[in-house]
Design a protein around this motif. Structure first.
Motif, PDB file in Angstrom:
ATOM      1  N   HIS A 162      20.678  51.916  -0.735  1.00 38.39           N
ATOM      2  CA  HIS A 162      22.018  52.021  -0.601  1.00 38.39           C
ATOM      3  C   HIS A 162      22.555  53.408   0.443  1.00 38.39           C
ATOM      4  N   GLY A 163      21.429  54.346   0.375  1.00 34.40           N
ATOM      5  CA  GLY A 163      21.662  55.604   0.730  1.00 34.40           C
ATOM      6  C   GLY A 163      22.213  56.540  -0.353  1.00 34.40           C
ATOM      7  N   PHE A 164      22.831  57.639   0.018  1.00 29.51           N
ATOM      8  CA  PHE A 164      23.714  58.269  -1.011  1.00 29.51           C
ATOM      9  C   PHE A 164      24.889  57.540  -1.438  1.00 29.51           C
ATOM     10  N   VAL A 165      24.961  57.676  -2.930  1.00 25.87           N
ATOM     11  CA  VAL A 165      25.926  56.799  -3.368  1.00 25.87           C
ATOM     12  C   VAL A 165      27.376  57.537  -3.180  1.00 25.87           C
ATOM     13  N   GLY A 166      28.131  56.921  -2.343  1.00 25.84           N
ATOM     14  CA  GLY A 166      29.556  57.546  -1.859  1.00 25.84           C
ATOM     15  C   GLY A 166      30.701  56.824  -2.808  1.00 25.84           C
ATOM     16  N   PHE A 167      31.842  57.497  -2.583  1.00 25.99           N
ATOM     17  CA  PHE A 167      32.992  57.031  -3.312  1.00 25.99           C
ATOM     18  C   PHE A 167      33.251  55.379  -3.080  1.00 25.99           C
ATOM     19  N   ASP A 168      32.928  55.094  -1.674  1.00 22.06           N
ATOM     20  CA  ASP A 168      33.285  53.700  -1.446  1.00 22.06           C
ATOM     21  C   ASP A 168      32.334  52.718  -2.294  1.00 22.06           C
ATOM     22  N   LEU A 169      31.123  53.092  -2.214  1.00 20.57           N
ATOM     23  CA  LEU A 169      30.396  52.114  -2.950  1.00 20.57           C
ATOM     24  C   LEU A 169      30.395  52.040  -4.695  1.00 20.57           C
ATOM     25  N   ALA A 170      30.463  53.289  -5.343  1.00 23.09           N
ATOM     26  CA  ALA A 170      30.788  53.391  -6.617  1.00 23.09           C
ATOM     27  C   ALA A 170      31.840  54.060  -7.336  1.00 23.09           C
ATOM     28  N   GLY A 171      32.693  54.560  -6.436  1.00 22.67           N
ATOM     29  CA  GLY A 171      33.851  55.292  -6.930  1.00 22.67           C
ATOM     30  C   GLY A 171      33.505  56.951  -7.094  1.00 22.67           C
ATOM     31  N   GLU A 172      34.474  57.580  -7.321  1.00 20.93           N
ATOM     32  CA  GLU A 172      34.194  59.158  -7.384  1.00 20.93           C
ATOM     33  C   GLU A 172      33.334  59.246  -8.868  1.00 20.93           C
ATOM     34  N   ASN A 173      33.439  58.558  -9.803  1.00 23.62           N
ATOM     35  CA  ASN A 173      32.671  58.749 -11.037  1.00 23.62           C
ATOM     36  C   ASN A 173      31.239  58.342 -10.750  1.00 23.62           C
ATOM     37  N   GLY A 174      31.057  56.851 -10.127  1.00 28.05           N
ATOM     38  CA  GLY A 174      29.740  56.676  -9.960  1.00 28.05           C
ATOM     39  C   GLY A 174      28.863  57.439  -8.871  1.00 28.05           C
ATOM     40  N   SER A 175      29.549  57.961  -7.752  1.00 32.35           N
ATOM     41  CA  SER A 175      29.202  58.965  -6.916  1.00 32.35           C
ATOM     42  C   SER A 175      28.862  60.310  -7.614  1.00 32.35           C
ATOM     43  N   ARG A 176      29.604  60.789  -8.431  1.00 31.26           N
ATOM     44  CA  ARG A 176      29.139  61.917  -9.382  1.00 31.26           C
ATOM     45  C   ARG A 176      27.863  61.434 -10.448  1.00 31.26           C
ATOM     46  N   ASP A 177      27.827  60.608 -10.929  1.00 33.06           N
ATOM     47  CA  ASP A 177      26.859  60.215 -11.751  1.00 33.06           C
ATOM     48  C   ASP A 177      25.415  60.141 -10.830  1.00 33.06           C
ATOM     49  N   PHE A 178      25.497  59.484  -9.864  1.00 34.03           N
ATOM     50  CA  PHE A 178      24.356  59.529  -8.835  1.00 34.03           C
ATOM     51  C   PHE A 178      23.721  60.849  -8.786  1.00 34.03           C
ATOM     52  N   TRP A 179      24.712  61.742  -8.029  1.00 31.44           N
ATOM     53  CA  TRP A 179      24.384  63.255  -7.650  1.00 31.44           C
ATOM     54  C   TRP A 179      23.969  63.979  -8.934  1.00 31.44           C
ATOM     55  N   LEU A 180      24.544  63.769 -10.084  1.00 32.03           N
ATOM     56  CA  LEU A 180      24.200  64.571 -11.236  1.00 32.03           C
ATOM     57  C   LEU A 180      22.714  64.633 -11.552  1.00 32.03           C
ATOM     58  N   MET A 181      22.308  62.953 -11.768  1.00 25.41           N
ATOM     59  CA  MET A 181      20.976  62.839 -12.010  1.00 25.41           C
ATOM     60  C   MET A 181      19.874  63.054 -11.102  1.00 25.41           C
ATOM     61  N   VAL A 182      20.145  63.163  -9.793  1.00 21.52           N
ATOM     62  CA  VAL A 182      19.369  63.885  -8.581  1.00 21.52           C
ATOM     63  C   VAL A 182      19.268  65.407  -8.687  1.00 21.52           C
ATOM     64  N   GLN A 183      20.336  65.817  -9.278  1.00 24.17           N
ATOM     65  CA  GLN A 183      20.118  67.416  -9.696  1.00 24.17           C
ATOM     66  C   GLN A 183      19.052  67.692 -10.535  1.00 24.17           C
ATOM     67  N   HIS A 184      19.039  66.529 -11.683  1.00 25.39           N
ATOM     68  CA  HIS A 184      18.054  66.853 -12.738  1.00 25.39           C
ATOM     69  C   HIS A 184      16.565  66.302 -12.328  1.00 25.39           C
ATOM     70  N   SER A 185      16.486  66.052 -10.935  1.00 29.14           N
ATOM     71  CA  SER A 185      15.048  65.409 -10.410  1.00 29.14           C
ATOM     72  C   SER A 185      14.341  66.646  -9.863  1.00 29.14           C
ATOM     73  N   ASP A 186      14.037  67.517 -10.534  1.00 28.98           N
ATOM     74  CA  ASP A 186      13.406  68.855 -10.035  1.00 28.98           C
ATOM     75  C   ASP A 186      11.883  68.544  -9.993  1.00 28.98           C
ATOM     76  N   HIS A 187      11.482  67.817 -10.620  1.00 27.58           N
ATOM     77  CA  HIS A 187      10.113  67.503 -10.433  1.00 27.58           C
ATOM     78  C   HIS A 187       9.821  66.888  -9.085  1.00 27.58           C
ATOM     79  N   VAL A 188      10.830  66.426  -8.492  1.00 26.40           N
ATOM     80  CA  VAL A 188      10.577  65.798  -6.918  1.00 26.40           C
ATOM     81  C   VAL A 188      11.372  66.370  -5.892  1.00 26.40           C
ATOM     82  N   PRO A 189      11.271  67.790  -5.526  1.00 26.11           N
ATOM     83  CA  PRO A 189      12.242  68.243  -4.918  1.00 26.11           C
ATOM     84  C   PRO A 189      12.251  67.677  -3.230  1.00 26.11           C
ATOM     85  N   GLY A 190      11.248  67.007  -3.085  1.00 24.96           N
ATOM     86  CA  GLY A 190      11.327  66.226  -1.799  1.00 24.96           C
ATOM     87  C   GLY A 190      12.203  65.135  -1.692  1.00 24.96           C
ATOM     88  N   PHE A 191      12.659  64.672  -2.897  1.00 27.71           N
ATOM     89  CA  PHE A 191      13.481  63.517  -2.989  1.00 27.71           C
ATOM     90  C   PHE A 191      14.912  64.360  -3.113  1.00 27.71           C
TER      91      PHE A 191
END
Length: 224
Positions: free
Chosen positions: A85-114
């Motif tokens: 999907h690429g980055f999960v935006g508001f259109d695809l999963a709503g503001e909450n879904g987009s935030r949830d995707f982003w938040l878990m990416v924040q916690h993916s520090d073990h793969v900074p390339g990702f």
């Protein structure tokens, strides 16, 4: 805790976006994905916080193993979602879904390339008004620190345990940080640091009281 290019450009910008999700030039809201991200982030928040409930019974080794397992497993699934999907935006999963995707990416520090890959695609969505600018700023800082560069918005903090006071990790051009923060919808740095200091005190209140610290050390703000 947790804000249209033409069709051909949209399809080119998102890695492997499924054409079935595009209808008459618009991305179709994906409820199943939003629900999945919500379930994932519930576990993410357990792992990101201090041990609560039954998790208090775990040894430090077991707790760290649990956290690593959560963040590693989630990152693998996030990578699959990003590939489709690429980055999960508001259109695809709503503001909450987009935030949830982003938040878990924040916690993916073990793969900074990702994290960097997601950051680049998130900027495209922010520019279209399809993702949160302030969340983008937090990921900018995370990626910069994880790749050995100073942050620019001051969102990533450490703590002075003798004063119970938050302070920003390595920060570039600190004199102009509040102008940069305002540009993406973030409150002044001093207010943010005070909020983080207060949270830090509440989380570790018993320990601080034993040390004779009755409250966090706060920065002066315009409101003070």
């Amino acid at each position: 805790m947790y804000k249209v290019f033409i069709l051909s450009v949209l399809l080119m910008g998102c890695k492997g976006k499924d054409s079935k999700e595009v209808e008459k030039g618009k991305v179709v809201f994906n409820q199943a994905l939003a629900d999945e991200l919500e379930r994932m982030v519930e576990v993410d928040q357990i792992a990101a916080y201090i041990p609560q409930g039954k998790y208090k019974e775990l040894s430090s080794e077991a707790w760290n193993a649990f956290k690593d397992s959560v963040f590693t497993t989630h990152q693998k699934r996030l990578s699959q979602i990003f590939e489709k999907h690429g980055f999960v935006g508001f259109d695809l999963a709503g503001e909450n879904g987009s935030r949830d995707f982003w938040l878990m990416v924040q916690h993916s520090d073990h793969v900074p390339g990702f994290q960097k890959e997601v950051l680049d695609q998130m900027k495209v969505e922010v520019d279209k008004g399809n993702a949160s600018p302030s969340n983008y700023g937090l990921l900018v800082d995370r990626v910069r620190l994880n790749t050995g560069r100073p942050q620019i918005y001051g969102t990533q903090v450490d703590y002075n345990w003798e004063l119970c006071q938050a302070f920003p990790k390595t920060l570039e051009d600190s004199l102009n940080v509040n102008q940069r923060r305002e540009a993406i919808g973030l409150k002044p740095l001093e207010e943010y640091l005070n909020q983080m200091s207060e949270m830090h005190f509440e989380i570790n209140k018993e320990m601080f009281l034993k040390k004779g610290i009755k409250g966090p050390k706060l920065y002066k703000t315009v409101k003070n």
